[in-house]
Design an enzyme around this catalytic site. Structure first.
Site, PDB file in Angstrom:
ATOM      1  CD  GLU A   1      -2.787   1.271   2.211  1.00 23.72           C
ATOM      2  OE1 GLU A   1      -3.233   2.261   2.616  1.00 23.72           O
ATOM      3  OE2 GLU A   1      -3.175  -0.018   2.600  1.00 23.72           O
TER       4      GLU A   1
ATOM      5  CE  LYS B   1      -6.324  -0.606   4.840  1.00 28.47           C
ATOM      6  NZ  LYS B   1      -5.193   0.048   4.719  1.00 28.47           N
TER       7      LYS B   1
ATOM      8  CG  ASP C   1      -0.192 -17.174  11.231  1.00 28.79           C
ATOM      9  OD1 ASP C   1      -0.601 -16.219  10.235  1.00 28.79           O
ATOM     10  OD2 ASP C   1      -0.386 -18.207  11.462  1.00 28.79           O
TER      11      ASP C   1
ATOM     12  CG  HIS D   1      -3.558   7.166  -0.357  1.00 25.98           C
ATOM     13  ND1 HIS D   1      -2.998   6.038   0.399  1.00 25.98           N
ATOM     14  CD2 HIS D   1      -3.809   7.061  -1.511  1.00 25.98           C
ATOM     15  CE1 HIS D   1      -3.243   5.178  -0.225  1.00 25.98           C
ATOM     16  NE2 HIS D   1      -4.274   5.499  -1.521  1.00 25.98           N
TER      17      HIS D   1
END
Length: 438
Positions: free
Chosen positions: A85, A280, A296, A393
């Site tokens: 991202e 998130k 993991d 972004h």
């Protein structure tokens, strides 16, 4: 129309690719070329990757970036992050620099207990079952000695084992609830091996128990498995500074910044729709480090989101306040991580990532990872309450759009210059690129 295949796992890699191309890729040479393009030219390295999982046909690459200047407990770290991202690494780096000038991050592991359960059914009274459990508890622990010996030498092992009555929620359902310390190992194989031995001994002892009826002797093991919910494997990370030190590059006073920032966090504390997106952002930082270090990330994600819901409502993982003129921002999260075993000794880039982190213990990696999540969340909230999230972004996303449309280096240079002074949207980039080409 594609057909099912028998014995796919026994095919060679080339045969697997040919079958895939014939049945799902219209025998497209370009598709086959793409699959093979990502093979490693080092045959031994490629063989290593092929054996990580089953039915491999290629490698799936993610960028490995570095976020420098993280001052954590008075030591500097460059944090490796594997993520696709745009803006995540840049945002983490910016937050790291900001806080390195304000005392840095403080982090501390509060506990390292991990959980495993033997789930079983028993058609009898809890008192009779508990009497059996108390009698055989020493035998249960003795039975796993061959498994726990090496872990105990490293200071870990089984911390406690309890019998839990869950019949109020599900008929005849009980569990052995076991707490572990696995030191620098994530410990999944260790925990599961112990649990399966406990299950075996428990079932044997129930069948041989003189005071049990025929029905009671038929104790049924349902499953033996670790839990990825580790609410007693907790790490805390925090930052703080005088409120007036928050005004840098914001066009706000420190007091106004702190007020808006705290309000944004409080919204995430009480509003689940916002909390999910808020968290998130935390996971952008955490997952990237977990993935880079061969841990993991699915287990980490599941455990952290369960922890965020422990009150009965999904809520923010981070918190903020002003106390006596000092702004404080912190996170407490469950993180079960390892620095030995698994991919940590196999994957060359995982080994490199751990080298970059100076070969940390599991606890040190927990601290670094929590800090990455806190930094990422700080950067996101800071953008949201000042310039808005899209400015930074979309600036990072510009190159992705240009690459998608196969822009040349000359075109990229001109487009970057143009959008230094113009708002970036996907449509505006395409429009300007078309103008440039015409």
């Amino acid at each position: 129309m594609s057909k099912p295949v028998s014995g796919f796992s026994r095919l060679s890699k080339t045969e697997k690719i040919n079958w895939l191309a014939e049945n799902y890729l219209q025998s497209n040479p370009a598709a086959i070329s793409t699959i093979k393009q990502y093979w490693n030219t080092d045959e031994q390295l490629q063989k290593l990757h092929d054996e990580f999982i089953e039915n491999t046909v290629s490698n799936f690459y993610l960028p490995l970036g570095i976020a420098p200047n993280f001052l954590i407990n008075e030591s500097y770290f460059a944090i490796p992050m594997a993520i696709e991202e745009s803006s995540v690494v840049a945002a983490a780096s910016k937050a790291a620099k900001f806080w390195s000038e304000r005392g840095g991050f403080k982090a501390k592991v509060l506990n390292t207990k991990k959980i495993g359960q033997v789930h079983f059914t028993f058609k009898g009274s809890f008192s009779k079952l508990n009497k059996l459990f108390q009698e055989i508890k020493p035998e249960l622990l003795e039975a796993v000695k061959p498994i726990t010996r090496n872990m105990e030498k490293r200071g870990g092992g089984i911390l406690n084992i309890d019998l839990i009555d869950k019949t109020a929620e599900l008929e005849n359902y009980y569990q052995l609830f076991v707490k572990f310390d696995t030191r620098d190992s994530m410990g999944a194989n260790f925990i599961n091996s112990c649990l399966e031995k406990f299950a075996e001994v428990l079932q044997e002892k129930a069948k041989a128990h003189d005071d049990f009826s025929t029905e009671e002797k038929d104790l049924q093991i349902i499953m033996s498995i670790l839990s990825n919910y580790v609410p007693e494997c907790i790490v805390r990370a925090e930052v703080s500074c005088p409120v007036e030190d928050l005004s840098e590059d914001t066009n706000m006073s420190g007091e106004e910044f702190a007020d808006k920032f705290i309000q944004a966090v409080r919204i995430a504390e009480i509003e689940p729709y916002r909390a999910v997106t808020h968290n998130k952002g935390v996971m952008n930082g955490i997952d990237a480090v977990v993935l880079a270090t061969g841990n993991d990330f699915r287990a980490v994600e599941a455990g952290i989101h369960a922890y965020a819901s422990r009150s009965g409502q999904y809520t923010s993982l981070t918190h903020a306040k002003v106390e006596n003129g000092v702004f404080k921002f912190w996170i407490e999260i469950p993180l079960a991580l390892g620095t030995v075993g698994g991919l940590t000794s196999l994957h060359p880039l995982v080994k490199l990532a751990l080298d970059i982190l100076q070969r940390p213990s599991a606890e040190k990696l927990m601290e670094v990872t929590a800090v990455a999540g806190l930094a990422q969340n700080f950067a996101a909230i800071r953008s949201l309450i000042t310039t808005g999230i899209q400015q930074g972004h979309m600036k990072m996303h510009l190159m992705n759009i240009l690459n998608q449309h196969k822009a040349t280096e000359e075109e990229k240079t001109e487009m970057v210059e143009f959008f230094t002074h113009h708002t970036i949207t996907h449509s505006s980039v395409i429009e300007q690129l078309e103008k440039l080409r015409s």
